[in-house]
Structures are given as C-alpha cells and as structure tokens.
Design an enzyme around this catalytic site. Sequence first.
Site, PDB file in Angstrom:
ATOM      1  N   LYS A 271     -23.764   7.124 -32.378  1.00 56.47           N
ATOM      2  CA  LYS A 271     -25.029   6.751 -32.083  1.00 56.47           C
ATOM      3  C   LYS A 271     -26.114   6.654 -32.789  1.00 56.47           C
ATOM      4  O   LYS A 271     -27.283   7.053 -32.469  1.00 56.47           O
ATOM      5  CB  LYS A 271     -25.197   6.374 -30.951  1.00 56.47           C
ATOM      6  CG  LYS A 271     -24.799   8.294 -29.881  1.00 56.47           C
ATOM      7  CD  LYS A 271     -24.449   7.854 -28.666  1.00 56.47           C
ATOM      8  CE  LYS A 271     -23.919   9.663 -28.027  1.00 56.47           C
ATOM      9  NZ  LYS A 271     -23.283   9.719 -26.500  1.00 56.47           N
ATOM     10  N   ARG A 272     -26.113   8.587 -33.308  1.00 58.49           N
ATOM     11  CA  ARG A 272     -27.825   8.543 -33.998  1.00 58.49           C
ATOM     12  C   ARG A 272     -27.135   7.749 -34.987  1.00 58.49           C
ATOM     13  O   ARG A 272     -28.754   8.180 -35.886  1.00 58.49           O
ATOM     14  CB  ARG A 272     -27.478  10.044 -34.388  1.00 58.49           C
ATOM     15  CG  ARG A 272     -27.569  10.783 -32.417  1.00 58.49           C
ATOM     16  CD  ARG A 272     -27.455  12.048 -32.581  1.00 58.49           C
ATOM     17  NE  ARG A 272     -25.705  12.903 -32.838  1.00 58.49           N
ATOM     18  CZ  ARG A 272     -24.933  12.840 -32.109  1.00 58.49           C
ATOM     19  NH1 ARG A 272     -25.562  12.334 -30.341  1.00 58.49           N
ATOM     20  NH2 ARG A 272     -24.245  12.400 -32.041  1.00 58.49           N
TER      21      ARG A 272
END
Length: 503
Positions: A271-272
């Site tokens: 998600k980063r």
Amino acid sequence: MASAPSSDVRVRFCPSPTGNPHVGLVRTALFNWAFARHHQGTLVFRIEDTDAARDSEESYQALLDSMRWLGLDWDEGPEVSVDGFTAGGGPHAPYRQSQRMEIYADVAARLKAAGHSYDCYCSPEELETRRAAARAAGRPSGYDGHCRDLSAEQVAEYRAQGRAPIVRFRMPDKAITFTDLVRGELTFTPENVPDYGIVRANGAPLYTLVNPVDDALMEITHVLRGEDLLSSTPRQIALYEALADIGVAKQVPAFGHLPYVMGEGNKKLSKRDPEASLNLYRERGFLPEGLLNYLSLLGWSFSADQDVFSIDELVATFDIADVNANPARFDLKKAEAINADHIRLLDAADFAAACAPWLRAPYAPWAPEAFDEKAWQAIAPYAQTRLTVLSDITANVDFLFLDAPVEDEASWTKAMKPGSDELLRTAREKLDGADWSSPEALKEAVLAAGEQHGLKLGKAQAPVRVAVTGRTVGLPLFESLQILGRERALSRIDAALLRLSAG
Ligand code: GLU
Ligand code: ZN
C-alpha cells in the site's frame, strides 16, 4: 443508494482508516460491491477504527470520498440515511467500531463466562523465551496454552505480582476445515492455530475479536477479503462457533480470499508503493469506470475475449466462484489502455464534463478568461479519440488558450533542423494563401511547402507544429491550425522564424 435488497446476501467492506486509499483496498471494495449488487444483496460499510494511534479522521474522510468518486455505494454504514435521517446508518448502527466499545466489552465478558476465553498472565519476555525454546526443539512456536487452566492460587500469585492479563481465545482442539469460495476446501490443524489474544491488558478489544463479532452481529453472509487475512480465518471460524454458542452469531459466514496483487518485479504490491495510491489515478484522470474495469481484472475475468465492459456488465457477470486464486499482476499499461477505451465510450458532453477539472487552475496554465468555449468544443472530439488519461488534455489544448505556445526546448531542438527556416517561410506563404475553412486545404499547403524543399509531409509538418503548438506531438495538426485561426497561427510561425534568425 441501491434499491431495497431482495436477497439475504450481506457482505461488508471494512477498512481501517489509516493512510490513503490504495488499489488493493479498492479491489476488495469493488468485489464486495459487485457481489452485493449481482445478488441484489446488501453492502455494509464498516469502519474499523479501533487503533487510535494509527487511525485518522482525514483517512476516514478520504475513504468516503473515494467510494463516492468510484460510485461504489453502500446500503448500511456512514452517512446512510435511514427513514430520512442521516444519523444512524442502518439497523446495526453504529458502523464505526470506535463507537461500539460497549458491545465488545459485553461480548468479551460473555465469552469468558462461557469458558471460551481465559486470562493470560504471561509476560512478553516469558512468551519469547518459551517460543525460542520451542523453535529450537523443532516444535510449533505459537502460544503454548500455559494459562489455559491456571489454579486459583496461581492467579492470585500473578495478581499479587501486579501482572495485568490479556484475554486469550481458547481454540478448540480440532482441525478446522472450510470451503473457501476462491480456493476450495482448506484444513488447518490445531498446532498451527494456537490460542490468540482478543483483549489487551488495558481492556481494549483487538481486531481479532471486533472484526468477527461485528460480522456476526451485522449478519454478514460472505466475507470477501484479501489473501493476506487467510491465516486468521480458522481462528475466526472457531470464534464464530463460540459466538453461536453464546447466542451472538446465527451462522458462520462463507469466506473467499482474493488473490494477492503483484507489482513491479513480481513483488507484492504494497500500500506504500506510489503506483498503489488511488489518488494518483484520480489525479491523472482515470475515469472511475475505467479504473474499476481494470481493477476487476485483478483476479477475475469478464470473458475470454473481452477486457472492456461497463459497470452494469460487471455487476451482471460477477461471481466470486470465478475469481482466480493465483496472484494477479498489476499492469499499468493495461490499466491505461482500458481507461483510454472508456474515454472513447463517453458521450461528447460527458467527455467535456470529465475534462473540466483539468481545464482550470491549478492544472491549466492559462488565465481563466483566456479559455474559449467555442475552440474547446471544436477541439474536444479530436482529444476524445486520443487521450489515455484525462489530465493529458491540458497539454493537448494549451496552444489554444495561451498567448504564445509553451516553450518546450526538447521539441524545438527536435523539430528545428537546418533548413527549417526556409521550410517555415514557404509554409507560411502557402498557408497565408490557403482556404482556412477546411483542414484539408491547410494540409495541402504544408504538403506543397514540403515538396518545394524535398520533404515528405511528416518532416514538413514538424516545424509547423512546434512553431504553432510548442510541441512535436499533439492533436491532428491541420484541425488544430484551423481551430486556432489564421491570424494566430501565422503570427506564431513569424515568431518562430524570428527566433530561428536570431539563433
Ligand atoms: N480492517 C481489516 C483490514 O483492513 C479488515 C479485514 C477483513 O476484511 O476482515 O485489514
Ligand atoms: Zn499465558
């Protein structure tokens, strides 16, 4: 909101409001939404905000905003109006876990009273020492059940030492088998699913408790979520059985675990990762329907020979049983190609409306009063057949609204060769004498200028394009010239000639 549900299907989307929405999250939301809509069931939107240290109001607002932008509507949850009131959110309100603490405390107490959980006084150091020993001996290294059956004396002693216990769920001593909707039958043996914490020493309930408790109370029938949560499913099923025993759960839901999404270099998309950020796609001008179309293909397919389809077609066709268990690869090029197809499918008016944000500040570099609606209407159809993402519209039409074309040095150097001045002078002359009511006549003029200098059309039009638009690539040149108009086009060629003669 969707029409009243006509089936018992109840699914949920239950993100934690941390950070910015990412594509993995959207894929999960989409599959739940499509499943609910396909079965005319209910989509519950629940906010799992029990981690005050990580959750933020900003992230919560971003979640709601993203769902709305995508058009993924929910039937119960935040801001759902019930009987005309926007407060409750539905029959199982509240839908934010931070507002349900009393419910969890009550359920936790009842589980303990029925013997399904117990206090564990082990300190983290003690747990780690025993874990290391188990590992060294080649035994399973999960919790060893040390506090399962403490005597009253032992408990009294621990308390006298000032220890504050966590609460552990007592896993049944049996294998747990369930049929995953995506992966088929799966079995977990007890040594791989040790007793686990459900309430912290300070009394705060953990995700391991609140997530299944809410699924039970909200009567969720199907849990569709990422593969990363698969290892927690056997524990949840056991907890469900205990919840049924104390009268909290009616049934164990069916589970389906959606495949991992792989990014660059075949690594799991995190998600980063910047390419995982939903906002990135939104700001680049993906259409919601284009992005949803693409994301639906991460683990699912519409048909063997069709990749582009409408949201309605997706809803009509989507089935969790058709989801593939293998990891899906996130392919930006394919996402863009699908988005481009959706741009082509828009009505002219919808296309113009979709472009609107990029035709003004902060995206557009021209003064608001320089925008010319007539010129925009004239050029828009040429843009609609060419854009990949809507944000590209700004650079494609800026030549119409800026006083002078943008200065793009790379384009200038590429197009302006020795002899370009001669060519431009001839082109100017021929264009000046042309009939500006037809792009065809403008093309003839540049063609004729090229012939005079032994250049094919492609080579002859490059300096003209850069002189007029500032760039080597753009919308069809002769239509662009016509829309810009004779006077402005010729004066730009003059300016280019001046610059060439100066340098
Ligand atoms: N709040 C959990 C998460 O974001 C939900 C997990 C689930 O779908 O059960 O990971
Ligand atoms: Zn213990």
